[in-house]
Design a protein around this motif. Sequence first.
Motif, PDB file in Angstrom:
ATOM      1  N   ALA A  99     -11.478  22.057  -3.010  1.00 14.97           N
ATOM      2  CA  ALA A  99     -10.879  20.770  -3.376  1.00 14.97           C
ATOM      3  C   ALA A  99     -10.316  20.717  -4.788  1.00 14.97           C
ATOM      4  CB  ALA A  99     -11.907  19.640  -3.189  1.00 14.97           C
ATOM      5  N   VAL A 100     -10.130  21.838  -5.449  1.00 18.21           N
ATOM      6  CA  VAL A 100      -9.636  21.787  -6.820  1.00 18.21           C
ATOM      7  C   VAL A 100      -8.157  21.396  -6.886  1.00 18.21           C
ATOM      8  CG1 VAL A 100     -11.331  23.432  -7.679  1.00 18.21           C
ATOM      9  CG2 VAL A 100      -9.153  24.275  -6.793  1.00 18.21           C
ATOM     10  N   GLN A 101      -7.426  21.557  -5.774  1.00 20.55           N
ATOM     11  CA  GLN A 101      -5.993  21.237  -5.798  1.00 20.55           C
ATOM     12  C   GLN A 101      -5.735  19.741  -5.964  1.00 20.55           C
ATOM     13  OE1 GLN A 101      -5.087  25.016  -5.708  1.00 20.55           O
ATOM     14  NE2 GLN A 101      -3.390  23.628  -5.378  1.00 20.55           N
ATOM     15  N   GLU A 102      -6.717  18.910  -5.631  1.00 24.44           N
ATOM     16  CA  GLU A 102      -6.511  17.468  -5.616  1.00 24.44           C
ATOM     17  C   GLU A 102      -7.061  16.768  -6.849  1.00 24.44           C
ATOM     18  OE1 GLU A 102      -4.745  16.141  -3.125  1.00 24.44           O
ATOM     19  OE2 GLU A 102      -4.507  18.203  -2.420  1.00 24.44           O
ATOM     20  N   VAL A 103      -7.495  17.495  -7.847  1.00 25.36           N
ATOM     21  CA  VAL A 103      -8.152  16.888  -9.008  1.00 25.36           C
ATOM     22  C   VAL A 103      -7.117  16.223  -9.903  1.00 25.36           C
ATOM     23  CG1 VAL A 103      -9.573  17.302 -11.040  1.00 25.36           C
ATOM     24  CG2 VAL A 103     -10.027  18.551  -8.928  1.00 25.36           C
ATOM     25  N   ALA A 104      -7.105  14.890  -9.921  1.00 22.64           N
ATOM     26  CA  ALA A 104      -6.164  14.114 -10.738  1.00 22.64           C
ATOM     27  C   ALA A 104      -6.959  13.278 -11.736  1.00 22.64           C
ATOM     28  CB  ALA A 104      -5.300  13.218  -9.856  1.00 22.64           C
ATOM     29  N   TRP A 112     -15.908  14.171 -12.119  1.00 26.50           N
ATOM     30  CA  TRP A 112     -15.421  14.025 -13.492  1.00 26.50           C
ATOM     31  C   TRP A 112     -14.074  13.306 -13.505  1.00 26.50           C
ATOM     32  CZ3 TRP A 112     -13.682  18.807 -16.829  1.00 26.50           C
ATOM     33  CH2 TRP A 112     -13.341  18.370 -18.118  1.00 26.50           C
ATOM     34  N   ALA A 113     -13.164  13.707 -12.629  1.00 30.17           N
ATOM     35  CA  ALA A 113     -11.848  13.080 -12.570  1.00 30.17           C
ATOM     36  C   ALA A 113     -11.962  11.603 -12.201  1.00 30.17           C
ATOM     37  CB  ALA A 113     -10.961  13.814 -11.565  1.00 30.17           C
ATOM     38  N   GLU A 114     -12.874  11.262 -11.298  1.00 33.63           N
ATOM     39  CA  GLU A 114     -13.056   9.857 -10.913  1.00 33.63           C
ATOM     40  C   GLU A 114     -13.552   9.016 -12.083  1.00 33.63           C
ATOM     41  OE1 GLU A 114     -15.509   7.177  -7.592  1.00 33.63           O
ATOM     42  OE2 GLU A 114     -15.794   9.352  -7.714  1.00 33.63           O
ATOM     43  N   ILE A 115     -14.513   9.547 -12.838  1.00 35.42           N
ATOM     44  CA  ILE A 115     -15.005   8.840 -14.022  1.00 35.42           C
ATOM     45  C   ILE A 115     -13.891   8.675 -15.041  1.00 35.42           C
ATOM     46  CG2 ILE A 115     -16.517   9.095 -16.040  1.00 35.42           C
ATOM     47  CD1 ILE A 115     -18.601  10.333 -14.161  1.00 35.42           C
ATOM     48  N   HIS A 116     -13.113   9.732 -15.242  1.00 35.70           N
ATOM     49  CA  HIS A 116     -12.023   9.688 -16.215  1.00 35.70           C
ATOM     50  C   HIS A 116     -10.986   8.630 -15.817  1.00 35.70           C
ATOM     51  CE1 HIS A 116      -9.849  11.714 -19.545  1.00 35.70           C
ATOM     52  NE2 HIS A 116      -8.786  11.253 -18.913  1.00 35.70           N
ATOM     53  N   HIS A 117     -10.652   8.596 -14.531  1.00 38.38           N
ATOM     54  CA  HIS A 117      -9.669   7.621 -14.046  1.00 38.38           C
ATOM     55  C   HIS A 117     -10.193   6.197 -14.195  1.00 38.38           C
ATOM     56  CE1 HIS A 117      -6.559   5.742 -11.705  1.00 38.38           C
ATOM     57  NE2 HIS A 117      -7.431   5.336 -10.797  1.00 38.38           N
ATOM     58  N   ASN A 120       3.276  15.939 -17.736  1.00 39.37           N
ATOM     59  CA  ASN A 120       3.157  14.545 -18.161  1.00 39.37           C
ATOM     60  C   ASN A 120       3.964  13.672 -17.211  1.00 39.37           C
ATOM     61  OD1 ASN A 120       1.684  15.469 -20.278  1.00 39.37           O
ATOM     62  ND2 ASN A 120       3.213  15.051 -21.855  1.00 39.37           N
ATOM     63  N   VAL A 121       3.311  12.660 -16.651  1.00 37.47           N
ATOM     64  CA  VAL A 121       4.030  11.778 -15.731  1.00 37.47           C
ATOM     65  C   VAL A 121       4.224  10.385 -16.306  1.00 37.47           C
ATOM     66  CG1 VAL A 121       3.277  13.008 -13.678  1.00 37.47           C
ATOM     67  CG2 VAL A 121       1.869  11.148 -14.568  1.00 37.47           C
ATOM     68  N   LYS A 122       3.565  10.083 -17.425  1.00 31.98           N
ATOM     69  CA  LYS A 122       3.744   8.784 -18.061  1.00 31.98           C
ATOM     70  C   LYS A 122       3.370   8.877 -19.527  1.00 31.98           C
ATOM     71  CE  LYS A 122      -0.863   7.097 -16.750  1.00 31.98           C
ATOM     72  NZ  LYS A 122      -1.621   6.025 -16.069  1.00 31.98           N
ATOM     73  N   GLN A 123       3.762   7.888 -20.292  1.00 31.89           N
ATOM     74  CA  GLN A 123       3.475   7.866 -21.721  1.00 31.89           C
ATOM     75  C   GLN A 123       1.968   7.807 -21.942  1.00 31.89           C
ATOM     76  OE1 GLN A 123       5.217   4.596 -23.793  1.00 31.89           O
ATOM     77  NE2 GLN A 123       4.744   5.384 -25.820  1.00 31.89           N
ATOM     78  N   GLY A 124       1.498   8.565 -22.907  1.00 32.81           N
ATOM     79  CA  GLY A 124       0.079   8.575 -23.195  1.00 32.81           C
ATOM     80  C   GLY A 124      -0.717   9.544 -22.356  1.00 32.81           C
ATOM     81  N   LYS A 176      -1.479  15.036  -9.996  1.00 27.12           N
ATOM     82  CA  LYS A 176      -2.213  16.180  -9.492  1.00 27.12           C
ATOM     83  C   LYS A 176      -1.702  17.448 -10.169  1.00 27.12           C
ATOM     84  CE  LYS A 176      -3.113  14.109  -4.968  1.00 27.12           C
ATOM     85  NZ  LYS A 176      -2.948  14.230  -3.490  1.00 27.12           N
ATOM     86  N   PRO A 177      -2.529  18.474 -10.221  1.00 33.19           N
ATOM     87  CA  PRO A 177      -2.087  19.710 -10.885  1.00 33.19           C
ATOM     88  C   PRO A 177      -0.895  20.341 -10.167  1.00 33.19           C
ATOM     89  CG  PRO A 177      -4.194  20.033  -9.762  1.00 33.19           C
ATOM     90  CD  PRO A 177      -3.912  18.576  -9.736  1.00 33.19           C
ATOM     91  N   VAL A 178       0.023  20.878 -10.948  1.00 28.88           N
ATOM     92  CA  VAL A 178       1.189  21.563 -10.388  1.00 28.88           C
ATOM     93  C   VAL A 178       0.877  23.030 -10.100  1.00 28.88           C
ATOM     94  CG1 VAL A 178       2.835  20.010 -11.487  1.00 28.88           C
ATOM     95  CG2 VAL A 178       2.084  22.065 -12.707  1.00 28.88           C
ATOM     96  N   HIS A 179      -0.208  23.507 -10.658  1.00 32.94           N
ATOM     97  CA  HIS A 179      -0.617  24.897 -10.408  1.00 32.94           C
ATOM     98  C   HIS A 179      -2.113  25.004 -10.696  1.00 32.94           C
ATOM     99  CE1 HIS A 179      -0.357  29.256 -10.100  1.00 32.94           C
ATOM    100  NE2 HIS A 179      -0.985  29.359 -11.254  1.00 32.94           N
ATOM    101  N   VAL A 180      -2.831  25.717  -9.824  1.00 28.49           N
ATOM    102  CA  VAL A 180      -4.272  25.932  -9.984  1.00 28.49           C
ATOM    103  C   VAL A 180      -4.580  27.386  -9.673  1.00 28.49           C
ATOM    104  CG1 VAL A 180      -6.587  25.328  -9.161  1.00 28.49           C
ATOM    105  CG2 VAL A 180      -4.838  23.554  -9.328  1.00 28.49           C
TER     106      VAL A 180
END
Length: 367
Positions: free
Chosen positions: A313-318, A190-195, A61-65, A324-328
């Motif tokens: 490119a799975v390491q960059e999925v935010a 998916w990550a882009e849509i979510h963001h 978690n990097v921010k509230q919510g 970004k993921p700390v482990h994949v």
Amino acid sequence: MEVHGKGNVPSQSLSELQILTIMSVPPLKVTEPRRVRKVLISDEHTNAIHGCYQIVLCYENVKQGDHGWYMAGWIVESLARVLLDHPLLAGRLQRMDGTGFEILANDSGIRLLEACYPTSLSDFLELNKRNQHLKTELVFWKEIDAQCPQFSPLCYVQVTNFECGGYIIGISCSLLLAEVFLVENFLGKWAEIHHNMSLQRGEIQRPVFYHPPMKNSKSLPLVNRSESESGVQSLVFKIITEDADSREEMGRELAMLCVEEAERKLESDLGSEFCVMVKECSEVIKVESWSRGEGRELKLKYEMRGSRWEEFAVQEVAFNEGNKPVHVCSWIDYVRNGYVMTVPLPNLKNNAFAVILVSPPLSSLSF
């Protein structure tokens, strides 16, 4: 939720993971026209439909919510939106008379599970270093029923929450559709849509599909949890060739080539028979057997190199900005015999392929 083992790294058993919510997520709108992908396969090779590609992405978690309970709620909508462009993931297999199966985009949905685990994310990752089988708790897979495949989901998503923040997104997808993740960049889209959704929702903090943790909550009864029982190991290759043959024929030849290259690298015999899956086009996959001695003498001009799952490119999925993921980790499971999958890569100048080789269980191999 009960709290166990605070302080030192705990020694949880696998049974302490709790599945609290299960739902199906279809595309946001009805898929029209219905997409269909034929899976040409004989009855003797129906075991080939059981394999799955699995990936685990770990987030702090990097921010509230940003915690997993909210994340799972927002995922319902973002997942439904990205499925508009990839409706086969939400479809089902059905039998065809005499020629195998077909995947029909019937909007039955991806299965989404919410879970919690009674330790912190950092402690869990430390435990996983000692016991690699722990990662199988983060994904769910139920093998496809070859007799009644229309009831078997082809993709599962599990969001697991941890104490003191942090969550893990675990995904299991049928190998018949694995190229959606490995080639078509499904996770990135998916990550882009979510963001983008997070930027548009303004003051809305709590998602509609929000299931907060409850005291004394009980885990839902589940059977056939994903377990790494097969012991299979996988290698990934990328190949570029200027050969003018059809992609169907070339896929088979390159599959054989990669088996020979893997044996040279591993200094081990991988067996005499393999199941070869060739994606002929977006509408057709053909599954057949290959034995040594079959096929033509290879005279291709090609460039081949070993690859890694991280190259997809799975390491960059935010899903949230800056997180970004700390482990994949990624792997293939539920493949009972030797298996080779060839998937054309988008390339305008050459014939480019990703070739995934799954070896039979060989305890002496190390990758």
